[in-house]
Design a protein around this motif. Structure first.
Motif, PDB file in Angstrom:
ATOM      1  N   SER A 277      28.770   2.005  93.044  1.00  0.00           N
ATOM      2  CA  SER A 277      29.778   1.007  92.678  1.00  0.00           C
ATOM      3  C   SER A 277      31.027   1.168  93.533  1.00  0.00           C
ATOM      4  CB  SER A 277      30.149   1.142  91.196  1.00  0.00           C
ATOM      5  OG  SER A 277      29.020   0.898  90.394  1.00  0.00           O
TER       6      SER A 277
ATOM      7  N   GLN B 199      29.478  -4.376  87.326  1.00  0.00           N
ATOM      8  CA  GLN B 199      28.608  -3.662  86.413  1.00  0.00           C
ATOM      9  C   GLN B 199      28.999  -3.935  84.963  1.00  0.00           C
ATOM     10  OE1 GLN B 199      28.583   0.459  87.409  1.00  0.00           O
ATOM     11  NE2 GLN B 199      26.934   0.955  85.994  1.00  0.00           N
TER      12      GLN B 199
ATOM     13  N   ASP C 228      25.647  -5.573  90.493  1.00  0.00           N
ATOM     14  CA  ASP C 228      25.647  -4.197  90.017  1.00  0.00           C
ATOM     15  C   ASP C 228      24.997  -4.170  88.643  1.00  0.00           C
ATOM     16  OD1 ASP C 228      26.081  -1.539  89.773  1.00  0.00           O
ATOM     17  OD2 ASP C 228      28.232  -1.598  90.187  1.00  0.00           O
TER      18      ASP C 228
HETATM   19 MG   LIG Z   1      27.961   1.953  89.064  1.00  0.00          MG
END
Ligand SMILES: [Mg+2]
Ligand SMILES: Nc1ncnc2c1ncn2[C@@H]1O[C@H](COP(=O)(O)OP(=O)(O)OP(=O)(O)O)[C@@H](O)[C@H]1O
Lengths: 316, 492
Positions: B42, B84, B164
């Motif tokens: 990320s 995410q 993500d």
């Molecule tokens: Mg991540």
């Protein structure tokens, strides 16, 4: 069953405060018919316009999740600056413009400290409130500036004039409401205000200028407080050094009664309009039906609580 | 678009998060970025999209080096990032969320609401989402919100879309739809960077796989020339062997039993039991009512009728406090809203449900708190710089481990886990299964709600399937498989 429940909820969410307002009007006018006369209604509008202007600006601040305790002090200081400018011979239109810009600048100071320096809004505006009150006393020497409207035609009109038979402060209030309504409901800036209050991190990741947005709402709030200060000064025809005390609380109350969440991100400026009117009707109506001012305070407090409780229920 | 990021470095307060990261994405390809929790996936993507700025390294797009300092810069480079953690504003409508930060206005600066709604609706329908764009976003399921995020990327006209862990909260059907859309967009020349911990998915949708470990580029493979095992080994650094460890023990007494549990509009007539030393899985589509049943058992949103028996005795569980006293633990699915307090640090989060255990004469004892955090850090292999770092700065999977640790500490005798391994890497998943197995061996009755069929099939002893608010079938492990579970979950 659940369907109708939801419908009732939906209606309340949309019109709840309006219903409360109408109920108040009906009850008070039943108790004293003098309440519902054109004269008194216009009177109410004139009375609420000052608190209304401040509350409109405050709505922006609260929607971002902030608070502005300094509005009353800004009102007082701007009123005093206006008085001194006029007495020093400044043309009144120029003086009005200067004072509005002055109020906006005071707001910018708040906004800078809150958004850029990242201090808490409550603390910052508590501090500037105290400062602004002090400055008002310093520049006035604690003495009211008298006779402000005697040679100022425009200011005189602000206080006494009527357009289409309506008091001028009321007109100013409704124009401000209309413009700010467009700003919050129909512009990118308005969306940003809601976004910052809803979730600042999400707003930032959506490439919204969060710092600028947070600063600007205080500028608006400051400018609106100054505008309110101009109207108050012209109505009293004098600038009182302690004129602004307590206005911040009435404004916050109006915003909250109008259904805007102190946590930010949720609320409507139309609600603030209704909130302002509810407070105005209470103040005026309780006087008319002869409730003592001690009881009036208790009743106002109760109304605020009831409004918040109803709002909580409906947002579940 | 062709993207090349090389030798990217990034530190946060002296902690080196990216040491030597690299990724090379060509046009018209779906590129998987894989690695354990906290490997830096990320972070690398946040650098590409201007959320963070890199300390060192180069970013080259179509053979030109570019500088990306802000989210706007990356949008200009036609890169869209679906984060995410879902980034939606709950109080706003769908269309407002989609156009957040890029609203369309007329020359007076006023919003063109009709035009935005039309555009939004068009993109949503492309993804098979037929909703009124003016509805508030909280009125649609988490799965649909994810699709809204994807529609938002389409609005940007992005050439490179970063996802993500997009499927973490999607149903099977929504995933298939998503994959269809990805393939379709790939045909049109768009590229994707796809981050996921679900191996099956990676091998289904991706063309290339880049693996990173500890902030370092490990290697890039073509899907056609690699295998599950090779990728897993690159990720964790050793052979993992079986993904779903299992122990067989004889279940004992019934610890929890429900009879005709009903909450109007959420679920109806749900009856089941779980025994000590048994794992009961809950399968079904998103929105089938599984999570609501668990909230009812835990008292956080009690049922309106029906009965709950704990250790054979009927109980009125009207609040989580009562549930906790009865020895029920609940690891919730919605991490950001229910599992952790983002403003707290790791150890403050950890002790939350058992504050009393950490007090000495009424005061919270700092030393105990830190020791316990250290204990769970080692036990669950939680990757963090220190117990006092903000939990918001932990990687997604590691946040999930903290949530699990938090409830393990309360020593529950009945433990409910709702999507316990969502966003958790493959090595850590196995660690979590082993912890769950350990509890099972110790006689805890366990309920696992999971949308990942391989997981349910891999570790549960019995599997309950819910469909449209009703419990329609309870399988024994031996008779269950992907097909018949899906069959009960979807068919009328
Ligand atoms: Mg991540
Ligand atoms: N703002 C920050 N401050 C301090 N440390 C951070 C920050 N952001 C990330 N980290 C640390 O950097 C490491 C990499 O995090 P990152 O979120 O990139 O991992 P990831 O590969 O995406 O993991 P996951 O699969 O769990 O999502 C983690 O150990 C995390 O704690």
């Amino acid at each position: 069953m659940i369907g109708t429940m939801n419908k009732v909820k939906g209606v309340y969410e949309k019109y709840g405060t309006v219903i409360v307002l109408l109920l108040l009007v009906v009850v008070i006018s039943l108790m004293n018919p003098k309440f519902l006369t054109t004269y008194n209604i216009l009177n109410i509008f004139r009375q609420v316009s000052i608190n209304g202007l401040i509350a409109l600006g405050m709505t922006f601040v609260i929607l971002t999740g902030g608070i502005d305790l300094s509005v009353g002090a800004i009102l007082g200081l701007s009123g005093m600056v206006l008085g001194l400018l006029i007495l020093a011979g400044t043309p009144d239109v120029l003086a009005i413009i200067i004072v509005i810009l002055f109020g906006a600048t005071l707001g910018l100071l708040n906004g800078f400290l809150i958004s850029k320096v990242k201090l808490q809004a409550f603390i910052v505006t508590l501090a500037t409130m105290t400062m602004f009150q002090g400055i008002t006393l310093i520049i006035s020497d604690g003495i009211p500036a008298m006779g402000v409207t005697s040679n100022a035609k425009v200011l005189d009109f602000v206080s006494q004039g009527k357009t289409l038979g309506l008091p001028f402060p009321m007109i100013v209030f409704f124009i401000a409401f209309f413009l700010l309504y467009i700003l919050i409901e129909k512009t990118v800036f308005g969306r940003s205000v809601y976004a910052v209050g809803g979730n600042e991190e999400v707003a930032r990741l959506s490439s919204i200028a969060t710092v600028k947005t947070k600063a600007l709402v205080y500028v608006i709030s400051g400018a609106m407080a100054a505008l309110a200060g101009i109207i108050l000064t012209s109505r009293l025809s004098s600038a009182q050094p302690t004129a602004g005390a307590g206005y911040e609380l009435d404004a916050i109350a109006a915003v909250v009664i109008g259904g805007t969440s102190l946590a930010g991100g949720r609320g409507r400026i139309f609600g603030t309009l209704i909130g302002v009117l509810i407070i105005g009707v209470l103040n005026n109506g309780l006087n008319i039906i002869g409730v003592s001012s001690f009881y009036q305070q208790v009743i106002k407090g109760l109304v605020i609580l009831v409004a918040v409780i109803l709002d909580r229920k409906s947002s579940r | 678009m062709e993207l090349l990021m090389t030798n990217i470095k990034k530190s946060f307060d002296l902690v080196k998060v990216l040491k030597h990261a690299q990724i090379h994405v060509k046009s018209s390809e779906v590129h998987a970025l894989m690695g354990e929790n906290g490997a830096g996936k990320s972070t690398l993507m946040k650098i590409l999209t201007g959320v963070y700025t890199k300390d060192e390294g180069t970013i080259v797009i179509d053979n030109k080096e570019v500088q990306i300092h802000s989210i706007r810069d990356s949008e200009k480079a036609k890169i869209a990032f679906i984060h995410q953690e879902l980034n939606v504003l709950n109080e706003m409508s769908i269309v407002d969320n989609m156009f957040l930060g890029r609203e369309i206005t007329n020359k007076f600066g006023l919003l063109k609401k009709k035009e935005m709604k039309a555009l939004a609706t068009e993109k949503l329908q492309l993804l098979g989402l037929y909703v009124d764009a003016d509805d508030s976003i909280k009125s649609i399921s988490i799965g649909k919100r994810q699709l809204v995020e994807i529609a938002k990327a389409l609005l940007l006209d992005a050439e490179l879309i970063i996802m993500d862990e997009p499927t973490a909260a999607l149903t099977e059907k929504e995933i298939n739809l998503l994959f269809k859309v990805i393939r379709q967009l790939k045909e049109q020349g768009k590229s994707f960077i796809y981050i996921s911990h679900r191996m099956e998915e990676i091998f289904e949708i991706c063309d290339e796989i880049t693996v990173m470990r500890d902030g370092t580029f490990i290697g890039q493979k073509k899907k056609a020339y690699t295998s599950f095992d090779e990728i897993v080994k690159m990720m964790v650094g050793y052979d993992l062997y079986e993904r779903f460890p299992r122990i067989d023990i004889e279940p004992k007494d019934v610890l929890l039993k429900t009879e005709n549990l009903t909450l109007e509009g959420k679920f109806e007539d749900v009856s089941f039991d779980v025994r000590a030393g048994e794992i009961l899985g809950f399968s079904g589509l998103m929105g089938a009512g599984r999570t609501d049943v668990m909230h009812a058992i835990f008292g956080s949103c009690p049922a309106t009728s029906g009965k709950i028996y704990v250790r054979g005795k009927e109980e009125n569980i009207k609040s989580p406090k009562v549930a906790k006293k009865l020895g029920i633990g609940f690891i919730t699915e919605d991490r950001k809203n229910e599992g952790i307090i983002l403003d707290f640090n790791v150890s403050e989060n950890l002790i939350l449900p058992s504050l009393k255990d950490f007090t000495k004469s009424g005061l919270i004892n700092n030393k105990m708190k830190l020791e316990e955090t250290e204990h769970y850090k080692n036990k669950l292999n939680i990757k963090m710089a220190s117990p006092t770092m903000k939990i918001a700065n932990l990687s997604g999977g590691n946040q999930q481990k903290v949530v699990i640790a938090k409830w393990l500490h309360t020593n529950p005798s009945i433990l409910i886990l709702d999507e316990p391994t969502r966003g958790v890497d493959i090595g850590a998943k196995k660690e979590i299964y082993e912890i769950i197995n350990g509890l099972k061996a110790a006689g805890v009755a366990i309920i696992i709600v999971s949308s990942e069929l391989p997981e349910v099939l891999g570790i549960c002893d019995r599997i309950a399937v819910m469909r449209e608010k009703r419990l329609v079938k309870i399988f024994n492990r031996a008779e269950a498989n992907q097909e018949n579970i899906m069959d009960f979950a979807t068919r009328g």
